[in-house]
Design a protein around this motif. Sequence first.
Motif, PDB file in Angstrom:
ATOM      1  N   LYS A  65       2.715   0.249  -8.905  1.00  0.00           N
ATOM      2  CA  LYS A  65       3.146   1.624  -8.578  1.00  0.00           C
ATOM      3  C   LYS A  65       2.038   2.700  -8.359  1.00  0.00           C
ATOM      4  N   ILE A  66       1.030   2.569  -8.914  1.00  0.00           N
ATOM      5  CA  ILE A  66      -0.281   3.591  -8.596  1.00  0.00           C
ATOM      6  C   ILE A  66      -0.419   3.345  -7.269  1.00  0.00           C
ATOM      7  N   LEU A  67      -0.775   2.518  -6.522  1.00  0.00           N
ATOM      8  CA  LEU A  67      -1.258   2.151  -5.295  1.00  0.00           C
ATOM      9  C   LEU A  67      -0.183   2.629  -4.227  1.00  0.00           C
ATOM     10  N   LEU A  68       1.014   2.467  -4.661  1.00  0.00           N
ATOM     11  CA  LEU A  68       2.211   2.911  -3.718  1.00  0.00           C
ATOM     12  C   LEU A  68       2.339   4.517  -3.732  1.00  0.00           C
ATOM     13  N   GLU A  69       1.930   4.915  -4.889  1.00  0.00           N
ATOM     14  CA  GLU A  69       2.079   6.346  -4.778  1.00  0.00           C
ATOM     15  C   GLU A  69       0.888   6.861  -4.071  1.00  0.00           C
ATOM     16  N   SER A  70      -0.370   6.396  -4.175  1.00  0.00           N
ATOM     17  CA  SER A  70      -1.584   6.899  -3.358  1.00  0.00           C
ATOM     18  C   SER A  70      -1.027   6.761  -2.018  1.00  0.00           C
ATOM     19  N   TYR A  71      -0.762   5.608  -1.647  1.00  0.00           N
ATOM     20  CA  TYR A  71      -0.445   5.480  -0.084  1.00  0.00           C
ATOM     21  C   TYR A  71       0.465   6.464   0.455  1.00  0.00           C
ATOM     22  N   GLU A  72       1.546   6.634  -0.289  1.00  0.00           N
ATOM     23  CA  GLU A  72       2.668   7.732   0.132  1.00  0.00           C
ATOM     24  C   GLU A  72       2.169   9.127   0.126  1.00  0.00           C
ATOM     25  N   ARG A  73       1.319   9.344  -0.879  1.00  0.00           N
ATOM     26  CA  ARG A  73       0.571  10.625  -0.722  1.00  0.00           C
ATOM     27  C   ARG A  73      -0.250  11.108   0.518  1.00  0.00           C
ATOM     28  N   TYR A  74      -0.900  10.143   1.133  1.00  0.00           N
ATOM     29  CA  TYR A  74      -1.720  10.340   2.254  1.00  0.00           C
ATOM     30  C   TYR A  74      -0.974  10.033   3.588  1.00  0.00           C
ATOM     31  N   SER A  75      -0.162   8.979   3.520  1.00  0.00           N
ATOM     32  CA  SER A  75       0.844   8.618   4.892  1.00  0.00           C
ATOM     33  C   SER A  75       2.033   9.544   4.961  1.00  0.00           C
ATOM     34  N   GLY A  76       2.677   9.963   3.944  1.00  0.00           N
ATOM     35  CA  GLY A  76       3.958  10.630   3.818  1.00  0.00           C
ATOM     36  C   GLY A  76       4.895   9.487   3.988  1.00  0.00           C
ATOM     37  N   ILE A  77       4.757   8.394   3.899  1.00  0.00           N
ATOM     38  CA  ILE A  77       5.668   7.061   4.120  1.00  0.00           C
ATOM     39  C   ILE A  77       5.918   6.473   2.776  1.00  0.00           C
ATOM     40  N   LYS A  78       7.469   6.524   2.597  1.00  0.00           N
ATOM     41  CA  LYS A  78       7.599   5.841   1.451  1.00  0.00           C
ATOM     42  C   LYS A  78       7.406   4.199   1.493  1.00  0.00           C
ATOM     43  N   GLY A  79       6.710   4.020   0.563  1.00  0.00           N
ATOM     44  CA  GLY A  79       6.234   2.464   0.633  1.00  0.00           C
ATOM     45  C   GLY A  79       7.019   1.313  -0.451  1.00  0.00           C
ATOM     46  N   GLU A  80       7.339   0.032  -0.331  1.00  0.00           N
ATOM     47  CA  GLU A  80       7.540  -0.802  -1.016  1.00  0.00           C
ATOM     48  C   GLU A  80       6.563  -2.087  -1.116  1.00  0.00           C
ATOM     49  N   PRO A  81       6.530  -3.021  -1.897  1.00  0.00           N
ATOM     50  CA  PRO A  81       5.870  -3.769  -2.097  1.00  0.00           C
ATOM     51  C   PRO A  81       6.130  -4.976  -0.946  1.00  0.00           C
ATOM     52  N   LEU A  82       5.327  -5.734  -0.270  1.00  0.00           N
ATOM     53  CA  LEU A  82       5.681  -6.759   0.493  1.00  0.00           C
ATOM     54  C   LEU A  82       5.108  -8.122   0.179  1.00  0.00           C
ATOM     55  N   SER A  83       5.498  -9.000   1.121  1.00  0.00           N
ATOM     56  CA  SER A  83       5.020 -10.454   1.032  1.00  0.00           C
ATOM     57  C   SER A  83       4.213 -10.631   2.421  1.00  0.00           C
ATOM     58  N   THR A  84       3.367 -11.703   2.176  1.00  0.00           N
ATOM     59  CA  THR A  84       2.480 -12.233   3.449  1.00  0.00           C
ATOM     60  C   THR A  84       2.394 -13.515   3.428  1.00  0.00           C
ATOM     61  N   GLY A  85       2.103 -14.120   4.349  1.00  0.00           N
ATOM     62  CA  GLY A  85       1.732 -15.402   4.902  1.00  0.00           C
ATOM     63  C   GLY A  85       0.233 -15.596   4.955  1.00  0.00           C
ATOM     64  N   GLY A  86      -0.339 -14.436   5.094  1.00  0.00           N
ATOM     65  CA  GLY A  86      -1.725 -14.577   5.113  1.00  0.00           C
ATOM     66  C   GLY A  86      -2.446 -14.471   3.830  1.00  0.00           C
ATOM     67  N   GLY A  87      -3.351 -15.529   3.577  1.00  0.00           N
ATOM     68  CA  GLY A  87      -4.057 -15.520   2.312  1.00  0.00           C
ATOM     69  C   GLY A  87      -4.935 -14.354   2.146  1.00  0.00           C
ATOM     70  N   THR A  88      -4.968 -13.623   1.379  1.00  0.00           N
ATOM     71  CA  THR A  88      -6.281 -12.659   1.344  1.00  0.00           C
ATOM     72  C   THR A  88      -7.259 -12.785   0.485  1.00  0.00           C
ATOM     73  N   TYR A  89      -8.156 -11.783   0.069  1.00  0.00           N
ATOM     74  CA  TYR A  89      -9.265 -12.079  -0.529  1.00  0.00           C
ATOM     75  C   TYR A  89      -8.968 -12.150  -2.168  1.00  0.00           C
ATOM     76  N   VAL A  90      -7.584 -11.712  -2.586  1.00  0.00           N
ATOM     77  CA  VAL A  90      -7.348 -11.823  -3.835  1.00  0.00           C
ATOM     78  C   VAL A  90      -6.449 -13.018  -4.397  1.00  0.00           C
ATOM     79  N   HIS A  91      -6.363 -14.020  -3.399  1.00  0.00           N
ATOM     80  CA  HIS A  91      -5.162 -14.852  -3.672  1.00  0.00           C
ATOM     81  C   HIS A  91      -5.469 -15.633  -4.867  1.00  0.00           C
ATOM     82  N   GLY A  92      -6.805 -15.840  -5.389  1.00  0.00           N
ATOM     83  CA  GLY A  92      -6.831 -16.643  -6.739  1.00  0.00           C
ATOM     84  C   GLY A  92      -7.092 -15.603  -7.973  1.00  0.00           C
ATOM     85  N   LEU A  93      -6.951 -14.462  -7.651  1.00  0.00           N
ATOM     86  CA  LEU A  93      -7.048 -13.524  -8.756  1.00  0.00           C
ATOM     87  C   LEU A  93      -5.861 -13.185  -9.611  1.00  0.00           C
ATOM     88  N   GLU A  94      -5.562 -13.396 -10.884  1.00  0.00           N
ATOM     89  CA  GLU A  94      -4.477 -13.024 -11.445  1.00  0.00           C
ATOM     90  C   GLU A  94      -3.771 -11.751 -11.277  1.00  0.00           C
TER      91      GLU A  94
END
Length: 515
Positions: free
Chosen positions: A441-470
């Motif tokens: 929620k904090i990350l979404l609020e920071s994104y919305e604050r500077y982009s002006g765009i409402k954000g929602e959580p997404l999924s991806t097929g790309g494995g990012t750098y945090v895939h193995g982190l809880e």
Amino acid sequence: MDSYREKIEAYMDGKKEEMLEDLKTLVRIDSQKGAAEAGKPFGAGPAAAIAAAQKLMQKYGLTVRNYENYVVTGDLAASSADTSSEEGALAEKGLDILAHLDVVPVTEDWTVTQPFDPRVVDGRIYGRGTADDKGPAVAALYALRAIRELGIPMKKGVRLVLGSDEECGSSDLAYYFGIEKEAPYTFTPDAEFPVINIEKGRLAASFHAEFGGEAPEAKNSAQTAPSRVLRLKSGDKANVVPGRATLEIAGLRAETVRLAADETTRETGVSFDISECKDAAVSECVPASAPGAVQDAGMRLRIDARGCSAHASTPQEGKNALTATLRLVSKLSGSLTCGEDDGLRALLALERLFPYEDTCGKSAGVYREDAQSGAVTLCFSILDYTPERLSGTFDARLPVGCTEENTRRPLMEALAEARLEMEDTPMSKPHCVPGDSAFVKILLESYERYSGIKGEPLSTGGGTYVHGLERGVAFGCGTPGVDNHMHGDDEFMEIDTLVMSAKIFADAAVRICNE
């Protein structure tokens, strides 16, 4: 923390040119993975990128540590910490930001600039790594620089972790987390905004076969020349849709191959250049259409396929030169006199398992789809074939619901039916951080604050750098509707997005570390 918004805005806008120069410094380094050397586990290029980033972090006042050139870290201490010692500077860490400095391979087909010669054109900065992941790394660095130089209070510290092996398996992080603990929260700017809290699982597996016997030599008589595939080679990274492939055939006329190639191009969009060779030396090859080219059934033909690279997690966005070339082999199979050859049978079986149009595993029997994480994607990314042996690699991205039993085992069995042995590679499970967590929620609020765009959580097929982190999510820097040509030719980052990302990261870090 709204009181700091205007300060962060003004700071980043004033540092734009410096930010671009620092990014250019990193992009000029060819940091593709190379042969390991003493003190350079992933080769000279990644180590040089680590060294350059270390200088930048030191320049901007972070507490720096190099972990044997696997990763380099820069710490922004909590405001109350005793920064006179390394122990004090690293106390009370609340957030890790992970980015990487290694890059995927390049081609010679860049048009705006050369891959390691960064250039600013029309509000974009072009060069390999500008989007993945050197640009985002610089944005994160400037976020910490801004917090420090603006004197914004922080109850907990932030660590920027810059690695050098994300594109080839993230063994850099395995080394690092063998020493250090995961922070309470982690994000990586290695994907897209708003926030990616679900990542598909992955199965990147290799397979092989030995056929035995030596390939018969091509001869200069149509009656005696055996017609067969002598070589098929394509791809060098599991996570990249191969944009090039090379096929060598003996015993067929160029006209026969051209007819099949043209038909394959109409079906796939992949183009084919055909050359005739007097012997095995590639330097002796000339275009089949060249004046004076010898039209001899005993000649060796070299067919170069040209498609379009893409990330293996979105194989439908590329034009796979490997699977298109297998389609061409299938069309030519009736003209090949070695039709009972074990090697040819294996190539035809691979064409059936990984047909050009199928990028979601239906032909291989592993297709499934999940409402939140999407459908299976399957990319056949590497093949090296001769009449004596074959080795290949595919890259499958797997939604929630995929298991060893319904995914890895069926693929192993399908390859076994084609007399191909798949390595017993473990499957990486899908990764999920709850979308309703306070962190997301904090990350979404920071994104919305500077982009002006409402954000929602997404999924991806790309494995990012945090895939193995809880407790890790992906956060930036790609933006909706913008194709940065990540992993492709003419990769770029929009400069406004780069600056906006630095603002967002600074805002998020301040809020997370003052909770």
